[in-house]
Design an enzyme around this catalytic site. Structure first.
Site, PDB file in Angstrom:
ATOM      1  N   GLU A  45       0.579  -0.873   0.249  1.00  0.00           N
ATOM      2  CA  GLU A  45      -0.274   0.101  -0.132  1.00  0.00           C
ATOM      3  C   GLU A  45       0.852   1.075  -0.073  1.00  0.00           C
ATOM      4  O   GLU A  45       1.161   1.492   1.129  1.00  0.00           O
ATOM      5  CB  GLU A  45      -0.722   0.487   0.755  1.00  0.00           C
ATOM      6  CG  GLU A  45      -1.768   0.956   1.743  1.00  0.00           C
ATOM      7  CD  GLU A  45      -2.341   1.114   2.583  1.00  0.00           C
ATOM      8  OE1 GLU A  45      -2.476   2.581   3.192  1.00  0.00           O
ATOM      9  OE2 GLU A  45      -2.497   0.532   3.086  1.00  0.00           O
ATOM     10  N   THR A  73      -3.658   6.222   2.067  1.00  0.00           N
ATOM     11  CA  THR A  73      -4.010   8.094   2.868  1.00  0.00           C
ATOM     12  C   THR A  73      -4.752   8.363   1.528  1.00  0.00           C
ATOM     13  O   THR A  73      -4.040   9.827   1.138  1.00  0.00           O
ATOM     14  CB  THR A  73      -2.602   8.098   3.061  1.00  0.00           C
ATOM     15  OG1 THR A  73      -2.195   7.387   3.903  1.00  0.00           O
ATOM     16  CG2 THR A  73      -3.084   9.650   3.971  1.00  0.00           C
ATOM     17  N   LYS A 133     -11.213  -1.166   6.467  1.00  0.00           N
ATOM     18  CA  LYS A 133      -9.716  -1.170   7.141  1.00  0.00           C
ATOM     19  C   LYS A 133     -10.299  -0.623   8.642  1.00  0.00           C
ATOM     20  O   LYS A 133     -10.589   0.645   9.007  1.00  0.00           O
ATOM     21  CB  LYS A 133      -8.568  -0.593   6.120  1.00  0.00           C
ATOM     22  CG  LYS A 133      -7.601  -0.121   6.926  1.00  0.00           C
ATOM     23  CD  LYS A 133      -6.129   0.895   6.891  1.00  0.00           C
ATOM     24  CE  LYS A 133      -7.048   2.459   6.629  1.00  0.00           C
ATOM     25  NZ  LYS A 133      -5.712   3.079   6.430  1.00  0.00           N
TER      26      LYS A 133
END
Length: 214
Positions: A45, A73, A133
């Site tokens: 990621e 993000t 998440k």
């Protein structure tokens, strides 16, 4: 659901461990990612706090076809679109964002939003998120997964933040489908110790294989 989306989801779950890569230069981010992959971690990621993150994602995707490279993000739909165009296999954000969810559904890209409450998780799955998440996982703890899966047994959860070698087994025992690991896994990359990142990755994968074989 498109085959590409299914394939990406399968790769994320099969990877088991997603290395969350942050760095202050594109070069460092790429080196950290490759060091983790060298150690056996196939899920990356790459956070959008990295300068020119989309370009790094593009290079990694082209060079590492067996890996599953996603963007992290991601705070807005414009960044999500940039990441998808660069070849990101999935999109991760620290919070749930309806516009990002809509965009990811349009392009059939898995969206993994950060959620810390039951309400946020319900909104996420209603909007089509296949994996949620749990963030920050260090605050929630493994018991949160068990608690959430009582009313939402259909929920797939990836804890991120506070996942370490010492508690890896606890997260999977609680019902996590995969985990996101940042500083505890790739932290040494910040000072250029890429060999240590590779060693850490090997330890994580060894532990994961032990957990999954039991």
């Amino acid at each position: 659901m498109s085959m590409d989306r299914l394939n990406s989801l399968k790769k994320i779950v099969d990877a088991g461990i997603i290395a969350v890569v942050r760095a202050d230069t594109p070069e460092k981010a790429e080196a950290i990612s490759k060091a983790a992959i060298k150690g056996g971690v196939t899920g990356i990621e790459l956070t959008f706090t990295v300068p020119h993150a989309d370009q790094v994602i593009g290079r990694l995707t082209a060079e590492l076809p067996n890996g599953v490279i996603g963007a992290g993000t991601v705070l807005d739909a414009t960044s999500a679109r940039l990441a998808i165009m660069a070849g990101a296999g999935y999109i991760v954000s620290p919070t749930f964002d309806a516009a990002i969810a809509k965009l990811c559904n349009l392009y059939q890209i898995p969206y993994l939003p950060g959620c810390s409450t039951m309400t946020e998780m319900q909104r996420a799955i209603e909007a089509g998120s296949d994996i949620v998440k749990l963030f920050p996982a260090s605050v929630a703890g493994p018991s949160m997964i068990k608690a959430v899966k009582a009313p939402f047994p259909q929920l797939n959860i990836m804890p991120t933040g506070g996942v370490s070698l010492d508690n890896l087994d606890q997260w999977f025992a609680a019902g996590a489908v995969c985990v996101g690991a940042g500083g505890n896994l790739v932290g040494p990359g910040a000072t250029g110790d890429y060999d240590q990142v590779t060693e850490n990755a090997k330890k994580y994968i060894k532990k994961l294989n032990e957990i999954r074989s039991n």
